[in-house]
Design a protein around this motif. Structure first.
Motif, PDB file in Angstrom:
ATOM      1  N   LEU A  77       0.827  -1.202   0.000  1.00 24.92           N
ATOM      2  CA  LEU A  77       0.000   0.000   0.000  1.00 24.92           C
ATOM      3  C   LEU A  77       0.867   1.260   0.000  1.00 24.92           C
ATOM      4  O   LEU A  77       0.632   2.210  -0.748  1.00 24.92           O
ATOM      5  CB  LEU A  77      -0.884  -0.026   1.245  1.00 24.92           C
ATOM      6  N   LYS A  84       2.206   6.572  -6.927  1.00 24.88           N
ATOM      7  CA  LYS A  84       1.139   7.344  -7.555  1.00 24.88           C
ATOM      8  C   LYS A  84       1.103   8.799  -7.126  1.00 24.88           C
ATOM      9  O   LYS A  84       0.682   9.660  -7.898  1.00 24.88           O
ATOM     10  CB  LYS A  84      -0.205   6.697  -7.203  1.00 24.88           C
ATOM     11  N   PHE A  85       1.497   9.080  -5.886  1.00 22.05           N
ATOM     12  CA  PHE A  85       1.228  10.420  -5.343  1.00 22.05           C
ATOM     13  C   PHE A  85       2.462  11.235  -4.969  1.00 22.05           C
ATOM     14  O   PHE A  85       2.339  12.281  -4.350  1.00 22.05           O
ATOM     15  CB  PHE A  85       0.282  10.312  -4.138  1.00 22.05           C
ATOM     16  N   PHE A  90       3.066  13.011  -9.691  1.00 29.52           N
ATOM     17  CA  PHE A  90       1.608  13.134  -9.717  1.00 29.52           C
ATOM     18  C   PHE A  90       1.154  14.095 -10.805  1.00 29.52           C
ATOM     19  O   PHE A  90       1.693  15.176 -10.963  1.00 29.52           O
ATOM     20  CB  PHE A  90       1.087  13.624  -8.365  1.00 29.52           C
TER      21      PHE A  90
ATOM     22  N   ILE B  54      -6.282   3.544  -3.245  1.00 33.80           N
ATOM     23  CA  ILE B  54      -5.461   4.336  -4.176  1.00 33.80           C
ATOM     24  C   ILE B  54      -6.354   5.014  -5.230  1.00 33.80           C
ATOM     25  O   ILE B  54      -6.225   6.211  -5.502  1.00 33.80           O
ATOM     26  CB  ILE B  54      -4.401   3.447  -4.853  1.00 33.80           C
ATOM     27  N   ASN B  55      -7.248   4.236  -5.808  1.00 37.57           N
ATOM     28  CA  ASN B  55      -8.148   4.805  -6.825  1.00 37.57           C
ATOM     29  C   ASN B  55      -9.078   5.864  -6.232  1.00 37.57           C
ATOM     30  O   ASN B  55      -9.363   6.875  -6.862  1.00 37.57           O
ATOM     31  CB  ASN B  55      -8.986   3.697  -7.475  1.00 37.57           C
ATOM     32  N   LEU B  57      -8.502   7.767  -3.656  1.00 38.54           N
ATOM     33  CA  LEU B  57      -7.725   8.966  -3.360  1.00 38.54           C
ATOM     34  C   LEU B  57      -7.534   9.793  -4.632  1.00 38.54           C
ATOM     35  O   LEU B  57      -7.708  11.012  -4.639  1.00 38.54           O
ATOM     36  CB  LEU B  57      -6.380   8.561  -2.757  1.00 38.54           C
ATOM     37  N   GLU B  58      -7.203   9.105  -5.695  1.00 37.27           N
ATOM     38  CA  GLU B  58      -7.036   9.815  -6.975  1.00 37.27           C
ATOM     39  C   GLU B  58      -8.342  10.471  -7.403  1.00 37.27           C
ATOM     40  O   GLU B  58      -8.373  11.611  -7.847  1.00 37.27           O
ATOM     41  CB  GLU B  58      -6.571   8.829  -8.053  1.00 37.27           C
TER      42      GLU B  58
END
Lengths: 111, 335
Positions: A77, A84-85, A90, B54-55, B57-58
Motif C-alpha cells: 500500500l 502514484k502520489f 503526480f 489508491i483509486n 484517493l485519486e
C-alpha cells in the motif's frame, strides 16, 4: 527464516527502495502501528542505506506468516501510494519509465 | 483559508473527502457489501479498503480539482472502529503526509460526525443523537468536551438492525438498515418487543436475542414487513425517549441526528414529533453525510488544525479501536 523446537522463529526481510528517502518514508508509515494485542510477534523496523529492514520474532512459523502477510499488505500500500502520489510524478501525463526504479532496486543493501 | 483532506475507513465504508474553507469539494465513497446473511469481518474489510484506496484517493483529488501542494492538512480517522481497516487507511495518510510534506491530524470518528452535522445544518448547540452500526450515544457539548449523556450499554442500534437483517437474509446493498426501512414502510401488524431504557442509557442485545430466538415462530404470524416495522418502532422509541431526557436535563431546544441510522426517515419522523411537542428544532443531514464519509473527517480535522491541534509527535499517529467522544478537548469551540 529459522524455526527450532525450543527457539523462537525469526524472519528477516530486506526491502530495497529506489532511494533512501523512499525507504525512510516507508519506515515512518509502517513503524507506528503495534502488532495486534493477541499476536506474540515482535516486529522491529529500521533503515540501512536505501533498504527497509524488518525483523520478526515469534513463537512459531504460523505467527510469523500472519504477521508478515499483514506487513507486506501495508508495505504494498505504501509503495503504491509513493508511486502514484509523489509530487514529482503526480499529474504527469507522460508515461513513466520504469528502468530507474528497477536498476536502483538491484543495488545490494548489505556488504 | 484551509484545504483539508479526510480519509475514513473505520467500518465497511471507505471515504475520502476534500474541504476548502467549509465547502465540500469532493466526497467519494465505496462500501464493502457482503452477501445477504453475512456481516463484515475486520481482515476482509481491510483488504477491501487496501484494494480501493489508491483509486479513491485519486478520484477525490481529481473531483476537487486541487493539487496536492494546495492541501494544507492530512486528516485521518484515528478511531474508534475496527483495527485492521483503520490501520490500512492510516498507513496511506501517513505516506501522503510525508510525500506532500503536510501536517497530519488524527480525528475521532464520532466528532467527525458531530462537526459535519453542525456545519451542514447550522445547528448551534444541539443535543446530538449519534446512531450507527458501531455507535449509539446521546451527546451534549459542555465546557470544551462533547459529553456522553447516555449510550448503549451493549450493542449499537445499527448493529441490532444489521444483525436482524441477517436473520431475514435481507440484501446488504446499499445497506441492511436501508432495506429494513423499506420493508418496515409496508408493515401492518405491531409486535410488542422488549423495550429497554435504563435511565439515560439504552440496551439492545436483549431485544435482539428475543427476536433472534423467536424469529422462526414469529414468521408464522408476522410478515418480515411486520417484524421490521415492529423492530424500528421499538428501538426508535427508546432513542427518542433518551434524547428527550437529555434535552430536559440541559434545556436544549435543538436535536441533531448523525450517523448512518440517522438516514432513517421513520426515526426522523418520530424525533420530529417529540421536538414539536417541546417547540424544539430537529436537524438531520442526508445520506452523503449521515453515512461514514471522508469529508466529515476533513471538517473536524480542519477545525482541529485551525486551533493548532496537530497530531504530534509522529508516534501519536496510531489508530485505536476504543476512543471515547469525551476524550477529545474541543479546543475550537469557544462557547
Amino acid at each position: 527464516m529459522t524455526s527450532h523446537p525450543h527457539e523462537p522463529a525469526q524472519l528477516r526481510v530486506v526491502i530495497p527502495f529506489p532511494s533512501k528517502e523512499q525507504a525512510l518514508i516507508a519506515h515512518n508509515s509502517l513503524r507506528v502501528d503495534r502488532e495486534p494485542k493477541r499476536s506474540q510477534v515482535q516486529k522491529t523496523l529500521f533503515v540501512e542505506k536505501h533498504c527497509l529492514i524488518v525483523e520478526l520474532v515469534g513463537p512459531d512459523a504460523r505467527s510469523l506468516r500472519l504477521s508478515s502477510n499483514t506487513f507486506f499488505d501495508h508495505l504494498t500500500l505504501v509503495q503504491k501510494t509513493i508511486d502514484k502520489f509523489s509530487l514529482d510524478k503526480f499529474g504527469s501525463s507522460e508515461p513513466r519509465t520504469e528502468d530507474f526504479d528497477g536498476i536502483e532496486a538491484k543495488k545490494p543493501c548489505l556488504n | 483559508m484551509v484545504i483539508a483532506i479526510g480519509l475514513e475507513g473505520s467500518a465497511n465504508k471507505l471515504g475520502i473527502g476534500i474541504i476548502k474553507d467549509g465547502q465540500v469539494l469532493s466526497n467519494p465513497r465505496v462500501t464493502y457489501i457482503t452477501p445477504p446473511g453475512e456481516g463484515f469481518l475486520p481482515s476482509e474489510t481491510a483488504r477491501h479498503h487496501q484494494a480501493e484506496i489508491i483509486n479513491l484517493l485519486e478520484k477525490s483529488i481529481k473531483e476537487a480539482k486541487v493539487r496536492p501542494e494546495e492541501i494544507d492538512v492530512i486528516c485521518y480517522t484515528k478511531g474508534p472502529g475496527m483495527g485492521a481497516p483503520l490501520v490500512s487507511v492510516a498507513v496511506v495518510a501517513r505516506t501522503i503526509a510525508q510525500l506532500w510534506k503536510k501536517p497530519i491530524v488524527g480525528v475521532n470518528h464520532c466528532i467527525g460526525h458531530i462537526e459535519m452535522g453542525r456545519h451542514i445544518t447550522g445547528a448551534k448547540d444541539p443535543t446530538v443523537l449519534y446512531v450507527s452500526g458501531g455507535n449509539t450515544q446521546i451527546i451534549a457539548y459542555s465546557q470544551k468536551r462533547y459529553r456522553i449523556f447516555g449510550e448503549t450499554i451493549d450493542i449499537a442500534v445499527g448493529n441490532c438492525l444489521d444483525r436482524f437483517a441477517r436473520i431475514l437474509k435481507l440484501s446488504n446493498d446499499p445497506s441492511p438498515g436501508y432495506n429494513i426501512e423499506q420493508l418496515a414502510k409496508r408493515g401492518k401488524k405491531l409486535l410488542a418487543l422488549p423495550y429497554v431504557v435504563k435511565g439515560m442509557d439504552v440496551s439492545f442485545s436483549g431485544l435482539l436475542s428475543f427476536i433472534e430466538e423467536k424469529a422462526e415462530t414469529l414468521k408464522r404470524e408476522y410478515t418480515p414487513e411486520d417484524l421490521c416495522f415492529s423492530l424500528q418502532e421499538a428501538v426508535f422509541a427508546m432513542l427518542v425517549e433518551t434524547t428527550e431526557r437529555a434535552m430536559a436535563h440541559t434545556g436544549s431546544q435543538e436535536v441533531l441526528i448523525v450517523g448512518g441510522v440517522g438516514c432513517n426517515e421513520r426515526l426522523q419522523e418520530m424525533m420530529n414529533r417529540m421536538c414539536e411537542e417541546r417547540q424544539a428544532k430537529l436537524f438531520a443531514t442526508d445520506e452523503r453525510f449521515c453515512i461514514d464519509n471522508g469529508a466529515m473527517i476533513a471538517q473536524a480535522g480542519s477545525e482541529m488544525y485551525s486551533a493548532g491541534m496537530v497530531t504530534s509527535p509522529w508516534e501519536e499517529t496510531f489508530c485505536t479501536q476504543r476512543y471515547r467522544t469525551d476524550e477529545v478537548e474541543v479546543v475550537w469551540r469557544n462557547d
